[in-house]
Scaffold this active site. Structure first.
Site, PDB file in Angstrom:
ATOM      1  N   ASP A   1      -4.030  -5.085   5.257  1.00 35.52           N
ATOM      2  CA  ASP A   1      -4.068  -3.649   5.003  1.00 35.52           C
ATOM      3  C   ASP A   1      -3.497  -3.398   3.609  1.00 35.52           C
ATOM      4  O   ASP A   1      -2.301  -3.598   3.377  1.00 35.52           O
ATOM      5  CB  ASP A   1      -3.234  -2.931   6.077  1.00 35.52           C
ATOM      6  N   HIS A   2      -4.350  -2.929   2.693  1.00 32.14           N
ATOM      7  CA  HIS A   2      -3.938  -2.791   1.303  1.00 32.14           C
ATOM      8  C   HIS A   2      -2.974  -1.625   1.074  1.00 32.14           C
ATOM      9  O   HIS A   2      -2.420  -1.475  -0.010  1.00 32.14           O
ATOM     10  CB  HIS A   2      -5.167  -2.623   0.410  1.00 32.14           C
ATOM     11  N   ARG A   3      -2.755  -0.801   2.103  1.00 30.98           N
ATOM     12  CA  ARG A   3      -1.734   0.235   1.987  1.00 30.98           C
ATOM     13  C   ARG A   3      -0.336  -0.384   2.004  1.00 30.98           C
ATOM     14  O   ARG A   3       0.618   0.184   1.468  1.00 30.98           O
ATOM     15  CB  ARG A   3      -1.848   1.234   3.144  1.00 30.98           C
TER      16      ARG A   3
ATOM     17  N   VAL B   1       0.161  -4.249   2.015  1.00 28.01           N
ATOM     18  CA  VAL B   1       0.182  -5.543   1.324  1.00 28.01           C
ATOM     19  C   VAL B   1      -0.675  -5.453   0.069  1.00 28.01           C
ATOM     20  O   VAL B   1      -1.882  -5.183   0.143  1.00 28.01           O
ATOM     21  CB  VAL B   1      -0.337  -6.660   2.252  1.00 28.01           C
TER      22      VAL B   1
END
Length: 468
Positions: free
Chosen positions: A438-440, A442
């Site tokens: 999850d780029h939010r 990591v």
């Protein structure tokens, strides 16, 4: 006095709102006991067996196999207790043939002394006359076990290959619940099949042969017409699979995950020759003598150590509170392709287990899930997941996050690969690992560090000792 009670579908999970009826273990007229399993249901998480809460007689089944029922809706009516003398006196005596059929279907200690005597069931809820044999009741402490008692109706019963007269129910074919569900899904009438199993019972092969060849069955609409079932395997034909239970939940969860968390996937090709050598040595140790040890064990251990080194990857996004929740424990999820769809059971506190304990947990989890016996507790509370696509002969993939988690690791197949070792070309055991996150939570740097650590430990398993 006799009392008719309705058993409502309970919430067997965490806030589940509905379930599908998979298979009934009882039918109208059957005697049931407190704690006896009466039905299998499929929730959004697992298949669950429900026990009856009373002693009594099944009056009606209020839901059919394959039907979706909301929590709190009655699914079965059970007649509890025996009617008193006044009630018995007010009930008209049944016809001799009906009385005979009912008396023969009752346990010996409850059968009336005379055919024309009073009966102990409410009007309209008697046992159907049939030529079948009642299943023996399970032995319970303090109660004698009831032997099989054949019904003996005086009313002639039509042979199964003949259409039933309007208003007359056909004899119930002998078949196990999974076979009944298969026949229902394929549109096959069990009453029209000749069983090849013990005592003439119908098997899965019997149903599948009928589906492949086409079978004349009674029309569900008219009750006395007929229609031809289109074989499910005819080239160019169509097959419709109801989306229910686990598969329905999985589909909704994957759509929600894909369009809620911004996914990023990174790939790393790894020389796992050292891991495969270590795996052979581990299999020879007495601690692993009765376990099936696979490369997944080392992948799982590497991921657990990587989580300890980078705790943020083992977290969740709380949108309501606008917080990142970091979990300082690991419930390791393993994606399993079960018969009813993709499920992700997890090993609780996997980070606290030794290597033999982790191997034992992986084996038990896989066996339980593929047997369809994973419980809702097994399927909730996961914090990070592994999906082993290598067992399907696949090199890599872009896995979708399990809802509520921040990362998922895909492990591809191990195969011989040309590899440069000390400037020389050699054949090595290699595989591809891919990490979706999850780029939010990591960013690319953290995701790369986690994947690089996992790859380094699989290249040299000694690093697991140094870092763990």
């Amino acid at each position: 006095m006799a009392e008719l009670k309705e058993f409502k579908l309970p919430d067997v999970g965490e806030g589940l709102t509905e379930a599908d009826i998979v298979a009934w273990h009882v039918k109208p007229g059957d005697q049931v006991e407190d704690g006896q399993i009466i039905v299998e249901i499929e929730t959004a998480k697992a298949v669950v067996e429900l026990p009856c809460p009373w002693d009594g007689t099944v009056a009606r089944l209020l839901a059919e196999e394959g039907q979706t029922v909301e929590v709190g809706v009655p699914i079965i009516a059970v007649e509890v207790g025996a009617p008193d003398s006044a009630e018995r006196a007010s009930v008209p005596a049944p016809a001799p043939a009906e009385s005979t059929a009912r008396a023969a279907s009752m346990p010996d200690d409850e059968a009336p002394a005379e055919e024309s005597g009073a009966h102990s069931v409410l009007v309209g809820y008697g046992v159907r006359a049939s030529s079948t044999t009642r299943r023996a009741r399970k032995a319970v402490a303090g109660r004698p076990e009831t032997a099989e008692v054949p019904t003996a109706p005086e009313v002639p019963v039509e042979p199964p290959e003949m259409p039933a007269e309007p208003g007359v129910p056909a004899a119930r074919a002998l078949a196990k619940p999974p076979v009944r569900k298969l026949a229902k899904d394929l549109g096959i009438s069990l009453a029209e099949l000749a069983g090849s199993g013990p005592d003439g019972s119908i098997t899965r092969d019997d149903v599948q042969r009928a589906a492949a060849t086409g079978t004349e069955v009674r029309s569900a609409e008219s009750g006395n017409g007929s229609r031809t079932v289109t074989p499910a395997t005819v080239p160019g034909g169509e097959e419709r699979i109801p989306v229910r239970g686990v598969r329905k939940h999985m589909a909704a969860a994957m759509v929600s995950s894909a369009f809620t968390a911004p996914h990023v996937t990174e790939f790393l090709q790894v020389d796992v020759t050292g891991t495969m050598a270590a795996l052979r040595r581990v299999r020879e140790l007495p601690e692993f003598a009765e376990l099936r040890v696979s490369p997944l064990l080392f992948v799982a251990r590497a991921l657990l150590i990587a989580v300890a080194r980078h705790p943020l990857v083992n977290s969740s996004w709380d949108a309501a509170a606008e917080e990142i929740v970091v979990k300082h424990y690991v419930n390791l999820g393993i994606a399993v392709a079960a018969e009813r769809g993709l499920i992700v059971p997890n090993i609780k506190r996997a980070d606290a287990l030794s290597l033999p304990e982790l191997a034992r947990g992986l084996q038990a989890l896989t066996e339980t899930s593929r047997a369809g016996k994973a419980t809702p507790a097994d399927l909730t509370g996961g914090t990070i997941t592994i999906t082993n696509v290598g067992v399907f002969g696949v090199d890599a993939g872009t896995p979708i996050l399990t809802p509520g988690e921040t990362a998922i690791l895909a492990f591809g197949q191990v195969k011989d690969t040309p590899w440069v070792v000390d400037g020389q070309l050699a054949v090595r055991k290699a595989c591809t690992v891919s990490l979706s996150f999850d780029h939010r939570i990591v960013d690319g740097e953290l995701g790369s560090a986690v994947l690089r650590d996992i790859g380094s430990m699989l290249e040299d398993p000694v690093r697991m000792l140094a870092w763990g």
